[in-house]
Design a protein around this motif. Structure first.
Motif, PDB file in Angstrom:
ATOM      1  N   CYS A 130      57.754  18.985  53.944  1.00 40.96           N
ATOM      2  CA  CYS A 130      56.435  18.947  54.591  1.00 40.96           C
ATOM      3  C   CYS A 130      56.289  20.058  55.629  1.00 40.96           C
ATOM      4  CB  CYS A 130      56.214  17.591  55.252  1.00 40.96           C
ATOM      5  SG  CYS A 130      56.082  16.224  54.079  1.00 40.96           S
ATOM      6  N   LEU A 131      57.351  20.332  56.370  1.00 42.86           N
ATOM      7  CA  LEU A 131      57.311  21.396  57.370  1.00 42.86           C
ATOM      8  C   LEU A 131      57.089  22.756  56.725  1.00 42.86           C
ATOM      9  CD1 LEU A 131      60.187  20.382  59.816  1.00 42.86           C
ATOM     10  CD2 LEU A 131      57.758  20.551  60.365  1.00 42.86           C
ATOM     11  N   SER A 132      57.842  23.043  55.672  1.00 44.07           N
ATOM     12  CA  SER A 132      57.737  24.344  55.006  1.00 44.07           C
ATOM     13  C   SER A 132      56.348  24.559  54.417  1.00 44.07           C
ATOM     14  CB  SER A 132      58.797  24.472  53.917  1.00 44.07           C
ATOM     15  OG  SER A 132      60.089  24.542  54.476  1.00 44.07           O
ATOM     16  N   LEU A 133      55.891  23.593  53.659  1.00 43.18           N
ATOM     17  CA  LEU A 133      54.570  23.735  53.034  1.00 43.18           C
ATOM     18  C   LEU A 133      53.466  23.667  54.085  1.00 43.18           C
ATOM     19  CD1 LEU A 133      55.059  21.618  49.791  1.00 43.18           C
ATOM     20  CD2 LEU A 133      55.409  24.065  50.152  1.00 43.18           C
ATOM     21  N   GLY A 134      53.676  22.866  55.139  1.00 37.15           N
ATOM     22  CA  GLY A 134      52.700  22.798  56.225  1.00 37.15           C
ATOM     23  C   GLY A 134      52.572  24.117  56.952  1.00 37.15           C
TER      24      GLY A 134
END
Length: 289
Positions: A130-134
C-alpha cells in the motif's frame, strides 16, 4: 575497514551507478540517438566488459540447453522489456520520477506472491504494498502535469517486466552463477533491440567522429551498467542479499538528485514524499519478504 563496511560501500556505489541510467539515457536522446540504438550499444559494450572480466577470472562458462533458454527469455522479456519501457518512459517523465516508479517492482512481486503463495503474506507486506503504490498515486494525483499519467503507465510496465525478471532469475540462479547469467542475459536484450531497430528503421550507428554520442553510449554501458553490476555482486558476497536490497533503495534518490543537478529537473515536495513512501515500502518488503 571491516568487510561489512566495504560491502555497504560497494552496494551503495552500485546504486549510484544504476541511478545514472536515466541521466545518460536522457543525454543520449538529446543528441539524437534512438532508443534502439542506445540500448543495442549499451548492452553490446556492457556484454564485452562483463565477458572480459569473466575471462580474466577464468570463468568462461557458456550456458547451454535449458539454462541458455531461460537466459534468453529473461533477457528479452525481463531485462530487455524493463529497459525498453524505461527509456520510453524518459520521454514523458523526469529521470527521477522514472526511477521512483520503477522501484514499485518489489510491490508487484508481492502481488504475484499473494496470488500464488498466499500463506507467505502478512500484514507488514500488505502495508508495504500500500505504501509503494500509494507513493506513486500521490505523485500522479498531486501533480498530473509533472507526472504524465502515460509515463507512469509505461513505467509500471517496466516494473512488471523487472518483477518478472527477478522472479524468473530466482529459479535459474539455483544452478547458475549470477555473473554468468547476467553475461548471457545482456546480449539477449541487445539482440531484442537490434531486431526492433532494424525492422522499425530506427537503429543506426553514430558517426565515428561523434565523440558526444559515443561518450554517452560508453558511459551508459560502463558507468551505469557493467560497473554497477560488478560492484553489486562484490557487495552481495560481503553483506548478503537482504542488506544489499535495502541499500539499493538509494537508487531512486540518486536519480532525483542527479536529475536536478545535471538536467535541471524540477523536484517538488510531492515527488519527495511520494518517493519516500515507495522506498519505505520497498524496505519493509525486503525485511519481511
Amino acid at each position: 575497514m571491516d568487510e561489512r563496511t566495504v560491502g555497504i560501500g560497494l552496494v551503495l556505489a552500485s546504486a549510484v551507478g544504476f541511478g545514472t541510467v536515466g541521466i545518460f539515457g536522457t543525454l543520449a536522446g538529446d543528441v539524437g540517438l534512438s532508443i534502439s540504438t542506445i540500448l543495442v550499444f549499451r548492452f553490446a559494450i556492457a556484454t564485452l566488459a562483463l565477458w572480459g572480466l569473466l575471462v580474466l577470472q577464468g570463468r568462461r562458462r557458456l550456458l547451454g540447453g535449458r539454462p541458455l533458454g531461460w537466459a534468453a527469455v529473461l533477457g528479452i522479456g525481463g531485462y530487455g522489456g524493463m529497459s525498453g519501457f524505461y527509456f520510453w518512459g524518459l520521454e514523458y517523465l523526469t529521470a527521477g520520477l522514472v526511477a521512483i516508479v520503477l522501484f514499485t517492482f518489489p510491490a508487484i512481486v508481492v502481488v504475484v506472491t499473494i496470488a500464488t503463495n498466499p500463506e507467505r503474506i502478512n500484514r507488514t507486506l500488505v502495508a508495504a504494498l500500500c505504501l509503494s503504490l500509494g507513493g506513486v498515486a500521490l505523485i500522479v494525483g498531486a501533480d498530473p502535469a509533472g507526472a504524465d499519467p502515460r509515463g507512469v503507465l509505461i513505467m509500471l510496465g517496466s516494473a512488471i517486466c523487472y518483477a518478472g525478471y527477478m522472479l524468473g532469475s530466482e529459479r535459474v540462479l539455483e544452478s547458475v552463477e549470477p555473473q554468468v547469467l547476467t553475461a548471457h542475459v545482456l546480449p539477449a536484450s541487445g539482440l531484442l533491440f537490434l531486431g526492433i531497430g532494424v525492422v522499425g528503421g530506427t537503429f543506426g550507428v553514430p558517426a565515428a567522429t561523434d565523440a558526444t554520442a559515443w561518450g554517452m553510449l560508453v558511459a551508459l554501458a560502463l558507468l551505469s551498467t557493467a560497473i554497477p553490476i560488478c560492484l553489486l555482486y562484490a557487495g552481495l558476497s560481503k553483506i548478503g542479499a537482504s542488506r544489499a536490497s535495502i541499500i539499493s533503495t538509494a537508487e531512486p534518490a540518486v536519480a532525483v538528485v542527479l536529475g536536478a543537478a545535471v538536467l535541471e529537473e524540477p523536484v517538488s515536495t510531492t515527488t519527495v514524499l511520494g518517493g519516500a513512501l515507495v522506498v519505505v515500502g520497498v524496505i519493509l518488503i525486503q525485511r519481511r519478504g
